[in-house]
Design a protein around this motif. Structure first.
Motif, PDB file in Angstrom:
ATOM      1  N   PRO A  79      27.906  34.147   5.976  1.00  0.00           N
ATOM      2  CA  PRO A  79      26.503  33.896   6.858  1.00  0.00           C
ATOM      3  C   PRO A  79      25.298  34.535   6.490  1.00  0.00           C
ATOM      4  CG  PRO A  79      27.821  35.712   7.671  1.00  0.00           C
ATOM      5  CD  PRO A  79      28.553  35.490   7.219  1.00  0.00           C
ATOM      6  N   PHE A  80      25.133  35.730   5.235  1.00  0.00           N
ATOM      7  CA  PHE A  80      23.584  35.216   4.058  1.00  0.00           C
ATOM      8  C   PHE A  80      23.411  34.657   3.322  1.00  0.00           C
ATOM      9  CE2 PHE A  80      26.529  38.539   3.155  1.00  0.00           C
ATOM     10  CZ  PHE A  80      27.070  38.796   1.417  1.00  0.00           C
ATOM     11  N   VAL A  81      24.378  34.550   2.609  1.00  0.00           N
ATOM     12  CA  VAL A  81      24.229  33.378   1.860  1.00  0.00           C
ATOM     13  C   VAL A  81      22.905  31.688   1.736  1.00  0.00           C
ATOM     14  CG1 VAL A  81      25.177  32.076  -0.261  1.00  0.00           C
ATOM     15  CG2 VAL A  81      25.857  34.131   0.233  1.00  0.00           C
ATOM     16  N   GLU A  82      21.888  31.874   1.103  1.00  0.00           N
ATOM     17  CA  GLU A  82      21.231  30.868   1.083  1.00  0.00           C
ATOM     18  C   GLU A  82      21.250  30.125   0.362  1.00  0.00           C
ATOM     19  OE1 GLU A  82      19.829  30.467   4.305  1.00  0.00           O
ATOM     20  OE2 GLU A  82      20.327  32.266   5.311  1.00  0.00           O
ATOM     21  N   VAL A  83      20.576  28.254   0.335  1.00  0.00           N
ATOM     22  CA  VAL A  83      20.330  27.682  -0.507  1.00  0.00           C
ATOM     23  C   VAL A  83      19.274  28.079  -1.790  1.00  0.00           C
ATOM     24  CG1 VAL A  83      20.024  25.206  -0.711  1.00  0.00           C
ATOM     25  CG2 VAL A  83      20.665  26.160   1.417  1.00  0.00           C
ATOM     26  N   GLY A  84      19.931  28.250  -3.137  1.00  0.00           N
ATOM     27  CA  GLY A  84      19.460  28.057  -4.053  1.00  0.00           C
ATOM     28  C   GLY A  84      19.422  29.394  -4.343  1.00  0.00           C
ATOM     29  N   GLU A  85      20.813  30.324  -4.468  1.00  0.00           N
ATOM     30  CA  GLU A  85      21.080  31.562  -4.149  1.00  0.00           C
ATOM     31  C   GLU A  85      22.588  31.588  -5.354  1.00  0.00           C
ATOM     32  OE1 GLU A  85      20.933  35.488  -1.667  1.00  0.00           O
ATOM     33  OE2 GLU A  85      20.961  34.260   0.007  1.00  0.00           O
ATOM     34  N   LYS A  86      23.026  32.776  -5.405  1.00  0.00           N
ATOM     35  CA  LYS A  86      23.265  32.231  -7.256  1.00  0.00           C
ATOM     36  C   LYS A  86      24.779  33.095  -6.670  1.00  0.00           C
ATOM     37  CE  LYS A  86      20.658  31.025 -10.606  1.00  0.00           C
ATOM     38  NZ  LYS A  86      21.115  29.967 -12.019  1.00  0.00           N
ATOM     39  N   VAL A  87      25.774  32.525  -7.186  1.00  0.00           N
ATOM     40  CA  VAL A  87      26.589  33.720  -6.313  1.00  0.00           C
ATOM     41  C   VAL A  87      28.024  33.487  -7.386  1.00  0.00           C
ATOM     42  CG1 VAL A  87      27.373  33.019  -3.705  1.00  0.00           C
ATOM     43  CG2 VAL A  87      28.297  31.288  -4.754  1.00  0.00           C
ATOM     44  N   VAL A  88      28.925  34.788  -7.529  1.00  0.00           N
ATOM     45  CA  VAL A  88      29.672  34.655  -7.864  1.00  0.00           C
ATOM     46  C   VAL A  88      31.188  33.794  -7.300  1.00  0.00           C
ATOM     47  CG1 VAL A  88      31.071  36.376  -9.567  1.00  0.00           C
ATOM     48  CG2 VAL A  88      28.412  36.915  -9.143  1.00  0.00           C
ATOM     49  N   GLU A 131      39.316  31.970 -10.542  1.00  0.00           N
ATOM     50  CA  GLU A 131      41.663  31.549 -10.283  1.00  0.00           C
ATOM     51  C   GLU A 131      41.860  31.272  -8.355  1.00  0.00           C
ATOM     52  OE1 GLU A 131      43.196  35.333 -11.768  1.00  0.00           O
ATOM     53  OE2 GLU A 131      43.113  34.919 -14.428  1.00  0.00           O
ATOM     54  N   GLU A 132      40.927  31.918  -7.590  1.00  0.00           N
ATOM     55  CA  GLU A 132      40.975  31.806  -6.610  1.00  0.00           C
ATOM     56  C   GLU A 132      40.439  30.517  -5.643  1.00  0.00           C
ATOM     57  OE1 GLU A 132      44.245  32.683  -4.522  1.00  0.00           O
ATOM     58  OE2 GLU A 132      44.332  33.845  -6.896  1.00  0.00           O
ATOM     59  N   MET A 133      39.056  30.251  -6.186  1.00  0.00           N
ATOM     60  CA  MET A 133      38.133  29.488  -5.960  1.00  0.00           C
ATOM     61  C   MET A 133      37.806  30.012  -4.642  1.00  0.00           C
ATOM     62  SD  MET A 133      38.042  27.676  -8.286  1.00  0.00           S
ATOM     63  CE  MET A 133      38.228  26.680  -9.818  1.00  0.00           C
ATOM     64  N   GLU A 134      37.115  31.165  -4.875  1.00  0.00           N
ATOM     65  CA  GLU A 134      36.683  31.922  -3.821  1.00  0.00           C
ATOM     66  C   GLU A 134      35.508  33.505  -4.249  1.00  0.00           C
ATOM     67  OE1 GLU A 134      39.489  34.745  -2.658  1.00  0.00           O
ATOM     68  OE2 GLU A 134      40.849  33.430  -1.411  1.00  0.00           O
ATOM     69  N   TYR A 135      34.810  32.508  -3.170  1.00  0.00           N
ATOM     70  CA  TYR A 135      33.567  33.765  -3.016  1.00  0.00           C
ATOM     71  C   TYR A 135      33.440  34.832  -3.733  1.00  0.00           C
ATOM     72  CZ  TYR A 135      28.779  36.301  -1.774  1.00  0.00           C
ATOM     73  OH  TYR A 135      27.969  37.281  -1.603  1.00  0.00           O
ATOM     74  N   GLN A 136      32.875  35.421  -4.649  1.00  0.00           N
ATOM     75  CA  GLN A 136      33.333  37.062  -4.818  1.00  0.00           C
ATOM     76  C   GLN A 136      32.121  38.181  -4.498  1.00  0.00           C
ATOM     77  OE1 GLN A 136      34.333  37.667  -8.815  1.00  0.00           O
ATOM     78  NE2 GLN A 136      36.495  38.746  -8.270  1.00  0.00           N
ATOM     79  N   SER A 137      30.805  37.789  -4.748  1.00  0.00           N
ATOM     80  CA  SER A 137      29.903  38.777  -4.161  1.00  0.00           C
ATOM     81  C   SER A 137      28.260  37.981  -4.606  1.00  0.00           C
ATOM     82  CB  SER A 137      29.520  39.571  -5.401  1.00  0.00           C
ATOM     83  OG  SER A 137      29.172  39.171  -6.538  1.00  0.00           O
ATOM     84  N   ARG A 138      27.156  38.039  -4.404  1.00  0.00           N
ATOM     85  CA  ARG A 138      25.629  37.145  -5.132  1.00  0.00           C
ATOM     86  C   ARG A 138      25.496  38.106  -5.973  1.00  0.00           C
ATOM     87  NH1 ARG A 138      21.767  37.491   0.509  1.00  0.00           N
ATOM     88  NH2 ARG A 138      22.007  39.559   0.371  1.00  0.00           N
ATOM     89  N   VAL A 139      24.733  37.274  -6.882  1.00  0.00           N
ATOM     90  CA  VAL A 139      24.102  37.723  -8.317  1.00  0.00           C
ATOM     91  C   VAL A 139      22.807  38.524  -7.384  1.00  0.00           C
ATOM     92  CG1 VAL A 139      22.941  37.038 -10.410  1.00  0.00           C
ATOM     93  CG2 VAL A 139      25.175  35.773  -9.114  1.00  0.00           C
TER      94      VAL A 139
END
Length: 187
Positions: free
Chosen positions: A166-175, A179-187
């Motif tokens: 829930p803390f990820v916002e528009v414009g942020e970059k994520v890792v 292979e799983e097409m899943e979110y790992q972390s925020r940059v």
């Protein structure tokens, strides 16, 4: 040679005279009869898929592949991708079908792909294990009485939708784990 129950996802096998890659493998232990491995195989040369049952008593030939090499994605031409070897700058053509439709959405000029060779020709193409992508849209998250961690959908710049915290916002970059097409972390 390996037994049928030792076959794993990603293995390249010589099976019934064809070179195949294992896309899925599931160990099945029925109530009656012996255990077996239910596998989905893809013929590397033709792209055809096969579903087979491999019993532990069966043996299959595991193919020894050349070392994986880095190739840069240059562009696509019809149903082919044009790649360049980063070491000797030779160009090769591979079928787009070597990557799934979802993986193809992550292609961008200059992206370094991992290419597995067999007898000098490209056999498997893989995205980098992780990629940094920008979130272009996401829903507002409303806090409720959630006892467990929750996720919300987010659209990446390539149009792919993944679940993010829930803390990820528009414009942020994520890792992204490709292979799983899943979110790992925020940059």
């Amino acid at each position: 040679m390996i037994n049928g129950n030792q076959v794993r996802v990603g293995n390249v096998l010589e099976y019934k005279g064809k070179l195949v890659v294992v896309r899925r493998a599931q160990a099945v232990k029925p109530g009656k009869g012996g255990a077996f491995n239910q596998v989905e195989l893809r013929d590397i040369r033709t792209g055809l898929k096969y579903h087979e049952r491999l019993r532990s008593s069966e043996s299959v030939e595991k193919v020894r592949l050349d070392e994986e090499q880095p190739f840069d994605y240059l562009y696509d031409e019809g149903d082919k991708l044009i790649l360049m070897n980063k070491e000797d700058f030779t160009q090769v053509e591979v079928l787009k079908d070597m990557l799934s439709e979802t993986e193809q959405k992550f292609l961008e000029e200059g992206l370094t792909l991992r290419v597995q060779l067999y007898e000098g020709s490209p056999l498997l193409v893989r995205l980098p294990k992780t990629m940094v992508m920008e979130v272009v849209s996401t829903e507002q998250f409303s806090k409720g009485n959630q006892a467990s961690p929750t996720f919300k959908p987010a659209t990446l710049r390539n149009g792919e939708v993944i679940k993010v915290p829930p803390f990820v916002e528009v414009g942020e970059k994520v890792v992204i784990d490709t292979e799983e097409m899943e979110y790992q972390s925020r940059v």
